[in-house]
Structure formats: C-alpha cells, structure tokens
Design a protein around this motif. Structure first.
Motif, PDB file in Angstrom:
ATOM      1  N   ALA A 144       0.844  -1.209   0.000  1.00 45.08           N
ATOM      2  CA  ALA A 144       0.000   0.000   0.000  1.00 45.08           C
ATOM      3  C   ALA A 144       0.875   1.253   0.000  1.00 45.08           C
ATOM      4  O   ALA A 144       0.561   2.254  -0.659  1.00 45.08           O
ATOM      5  N   ARG A 145       1.999   1.200   0.716  1.00 44.89           N
ATOM      6  CA  ARG A 145       2.895   2.368   0.756  1.00 44.89           C
ATOM      7  C   ARG A 145       3.584   2.568  -0.592  1.00 44.89           C
ATOM      8  O   ARG A 145       3.765   3.718  -1.026  1.00 44.89           O
ATOM      9  N   LYS A 146       3.949   1.483  -1.252  1.00 42.20           N
ATOM     10  CA  LYS A 146       4.536   1.605  -2.607  1.00 42.20           C
ATOM     11  C   LYS A 146       3.532   2.255  -3.547  1.00 42.20           C
ATOM     12  O   LYS A 146       3.876   3.130  -4.346  1.00 42.20           O
ATOM     13  N   ALA A 147       2.274   1.803  -3.473  1.00 44.24           N
ATOM     14  CA  ALA A 147       1.229   2.399  -4.312  1.00 44.24           C
ATOM     15  C   ALA A 147       1.084   3.882  -3.979  1.00 44.24           C
ATOM     16  O   ALA A 147       0.917   4.719  -4.875  1.00 44.24           O
ATOM     17  N   GLY A 148       1.187   4.208  -2.697  1.00 44.59           N
ATOM     18  CA  GLY A 148       1.093   5.610  -2.269  1.00 44.59           C
ATOM     19  C   GLY A 148       2.167   6.475  -2.902  1.00 44.59           C
ATOM     20  O   GLY A 148       1.915   7.619  -3.299  1.00 44.59           O
ATOM     21  N   GLU A 149       3.368   5.918  -3.038  1.00 46.73           N
ATOM     22  CA  GLU A 149       4.466   6.692  -3.650  1.00 46.73           C
ATOM     23  C   GLU A 149       4.201   6.947  -5.129  1.00 46.73           C
ATOM     24  O   GLU A 149       4.421   8.049  -5.637  1.00 46.73           O
ATOM     25  N   VAL A 150       3.686   5.932  -5.816  1.00 42.12           N
ATOM     26  CA  VAL A 150       3.352   6.082  -7.239  1.00 42.12           C
ATOM     27  C   VAL A 150       2.256   7.150  -7.400  1.00 42.12           C
ATOM     28  O   VAL A 150       2.305   7.986  -8.309  1.00 42.12           O
ATOM     29  N   ILE A 151       1.282   7.120  -6.501  1.00 43.92           N
ATOM     30  CA  ILE A 151       0.189   8.098  -6.544  1.00 43.92           C
ATOM     31  C   ILE A 151       0.735   9.510  -6.319  1.00 43.92           C
ATOM     32  O   ILE A 151       0.364  10.461  -7.023  1.00 43.92           O
ATOM     33  N   LEU A 152       1.656   9.645  -5.357  1.00 45.75           N
ATOM     34  CA  LEU A 152       2.221  10.980  -5.077  1.00 45.75           C
ATOM     35  C   LEU A 152       3.031  11.498  -6.265  1.00 45.75           C
ATOM     36  O   LEU A 152       3.044  12.704  -6.528  1.00 45.75           O
ATOM     37  N   ASP A 153       3.700  10.604  -7.004  1.00 50.42           N
ATOM     38  CA  ASP A 153       4.433  11.025  -8.210  1.00 50.42           C
ATOM     39  C   ASP A 153       3.484  11.704  -9.192  1.00 50.42           C
ATOM     40  O   ASP A 153       3.801  12.761  -9.746  1.00 50.42           O
ATOM     41  N   VAL A 154       2.323  11.095  -9.411  1.00 52.20           N
ATOM     42  CA  VAL A 154       1.352  11.682 -10.353  1.00 52.20           C
ATOM     43  C   VAL A 154       0.742  12.956  -9.753  1.00 52.20           C
ATOM     44  O   VAL A 154       0.517  13.941 -10.458  1.00 52.20           O
ATOM     45  N   TYR A 155       0.492  12.935  -8.442  1.00 50.28           N
ATOM     46  CA  TYR A 155      -0.146  14.070  -7.735  1.00 50.28           C
ATOM     47  C   TYR A 155       0.646  15.350  -7.950  1.00 50.28           C
ATOM     48  O   TYR A 155       0.082  16.435  -8.039  1.00 50.28           O
TER      49      TYR A 155
END
Ligand SMILES: Nc1ncnc2c1ncn2[C@@H]1O[C@H](COP(=O)(O)O)[C@@H](OP(=O)(O)O)[C@H]1O
Ligand SMILES: [Mg+2]
Length: 281
Positions: A13-24
């Motif tokens: 879930a934290r890895k997914a969070g990092e990918v999401i923040l990259d796009v954010y």
C-alpha cells in the motif's frame, strides 16, 4: 503468519502511495470518466499495476478483485475462499481537487459459512500524510505515521453533546442530508463534517468522529479494507438491517447504504433501521 501478511500488504500500500504521489505532483493527471461517471486517472491505473504485481508475488496465491481491473462474474467469485479486494485510489475526485483526502485500500477477504465474504484484515494508506491504518477483527487496529512508532487505535465513547457526523465531500445526496436532519432530533448539537474517501471510517475508528452514515452508492472495494480497521478497533460497519456488512454475494458490486459507528453501545437502533431509512432515496 497473519502478521507477516499484514506487514507485506502495508508495504505494498505504501509503494502504491508513492506512485500516486508522483502523479499528484504532475500537471497532467490523465483524467477519464468511467461508466458510473466517477473519474479515473493515471494514478489509479499505475497504483493498480503496482498493487497487483506485488500481491501476486506473495507466497499466498489469492485472486484479486480490483476497482481498476476486469471483474470476474459472480459464478467465478463464489468459488473464492480468500481474495484480495482492492481500491488502488479511493477518493479520486479529492485527488483531482488536490485536497489530500484520498487513500489506498487493500483487504484480504474470507468466505464465511453463510456464503458471504468478510474482511479478515484491511490496510488503508493515506499517501499525503504518510499515514497507514490497518486492522481486523482478530488482529486489533493500528496506525503508523511515517516511521513513527505504531499505535493501537480505538473509537471514543459517544458524548451526546459533542457528536461528529461524517459525510462525503463530493458525493453527498439529498438522502444523506435528510438523514442528518433526522439525527438532529436525537443529537441537537451534532456537528456535520465532510471528508473524502475511506478516511471517514478511519476517523471513527481512531475516535476523532462518531457516526458515518452513507446514504448513496459506493462499491465493495470502497468499504472492505476500512471495515477491517473499524472492526479491529471495536466499531462496526453495518447494513440497513443492522447486520455486519457482507461482500461477494451478488452479481453487481455496488454496496447498500451503510452506517459506521465507533461506540457500539450507542442507541443506533433509534435512527438506523429500514423504516427510518425508507423514503430517503
Ligand atoms: N454512482 C456511484 N456508483 C458507485 N460508486 C460511487 C458512485 N458515486 C461515488 N461512488 C464511490 O464513492 C467513492 C468516493 O467516496 P467519498 O465520496 O466518500 O470520497 C468513489 O471511490 P473512487 O474514488 O475510488 O472511485 C466511488 O467508488
Ligand atoms: Mg478508486
């Protein structure tokens, strides 16, 4: 064994969070509309890829039902004893609006004797605040902010003069507004608050709010993980009949209305029953 699995899912879930923040942080979010008119972005899709890839690498092999992948038919889903129920980005509209109120939701589901499935545990990660919640009926409920120590969470007891009721920021309905007005007859001083995503139920689980009624559509991946957190903390997520919220028993994946409460000794039967809900839609 279960704790190892929870830890692995937390990391995913934290890895997914990092990918999401990259796009954010980018200008171009790649926004498209789905069949139910809710939005999807590059962040939803990339987070989904990361989550699926890592779940499939675990040393358990359970099927995945994700908001952003093809959904198996009920006849197939009913053969599943365990499965992952995933919302790679819950609160996509809040992501687009830039207010930080979105989460990654991953639940491990288990089929019960009645043929329905229920969350064994759930992980809810909030990318912007680097906060992770997790929990399940048998595991308790916990929260970790960044690398700070893990803390156990629990709901607060209801104070009738200081009741906080949560609602959707984006998908508020006339029914939800009417329900809050009915609730004012019982708690005249209640404070309504609008919050995006699974964060609402996390706030109830950790004792920052009391009641979250959802009158209007959500899907099974919106509630499963956070139900694990709520139940681990000692609260409940219930259907209109007051029963434990159930999954994987019908052809479509849209949830019924539901209610989240933290203090289970509150007199919720006085306002949450099929009769009181009738006419709100
Ligand atoms: N018409 C609809 N049908 C199904 N789900 C809907 C919906 N309108 C809103 N939702 C759900 O409400 C979620 C957002 O909840 P909230 O308003 O509490 O933040 C959305 O999650 P996603 O952002 O993952 O699509 C979406 O699943
Ligand atoms: Mg989503």
């Amino acid at each position: 064994m279960m704790n190892d699995l929870i830890k692995a899912v937390r990391d995913i879930a934290r890895k997914a969070g990092e990918v999401i923040l990259d796009v954010y942080e980018q200008q171009e979010l790649g926004i498209q509309r789905k069949a139910d008119a809710t939005p999807v972005t590059q962040a939803d899709l990339r987070a989904n890829e990361v989550i699926e890839k890592h779940l499939l690498r675990l040393n358990v092999s359970y099927p995945i039902l994700s908001e952003e992948s093809t959904h198996a038919d009920l006849s197939v889903r009913q053969t599943w004893h365990h499965y992952w129920l995933v919302d790679p980005l819950d609160g996509t509209q809040e992501f687009i609006n830039g207010n930080g109120q979105f989460t990654v939701n991953i639940a491990l589901m288990e089929k019960a004797d009645n043929g329905c499935s229920y969350p064994l545990f759930g992980v809810v990660h909030v990318p912007v605040t680097h906060t992770t919640y997790w929990g399940g009926k048998q595991s308790g409920a916990f929260k970790q902010v960044g690398n700070e120590p893990v803390v156990s969470i629990k709901p607060r007891l209801l104070d009738r003069n200081n009741v906080v009721v949560l609602g959707s920021r984006t998908y508020g309905t006339a029914g939800a507004a009417a329900f809050i007005e009915q609730l004012r007859d019982i708690y005249p001083n209640l404070t309504p608050r609008k919050v995006g995503s699974a964060l609402k139920s996390c706030l109830v689980a950790e004792g920052e709010a009391d009641i979250y009624p959802r009158i209007g559509p959500t899907s099974e991946w919106d509630t499963a993980a956070v139900q694990g957190v709520v139940e681990g903390a000692g609260g409940v997520l219930m259907n209109p009949a007051g029963e434990r919220f159930a999954y994987n028993f019908k052809a479509h994946l849209v949830n019924s209305d539901f209610l989240v409460i933290g203090d289970t000794s509150m007199d919720w039967q006085s306002f949450w029953n099929p009769d009181a809900l009738r006419g709100l839609h």
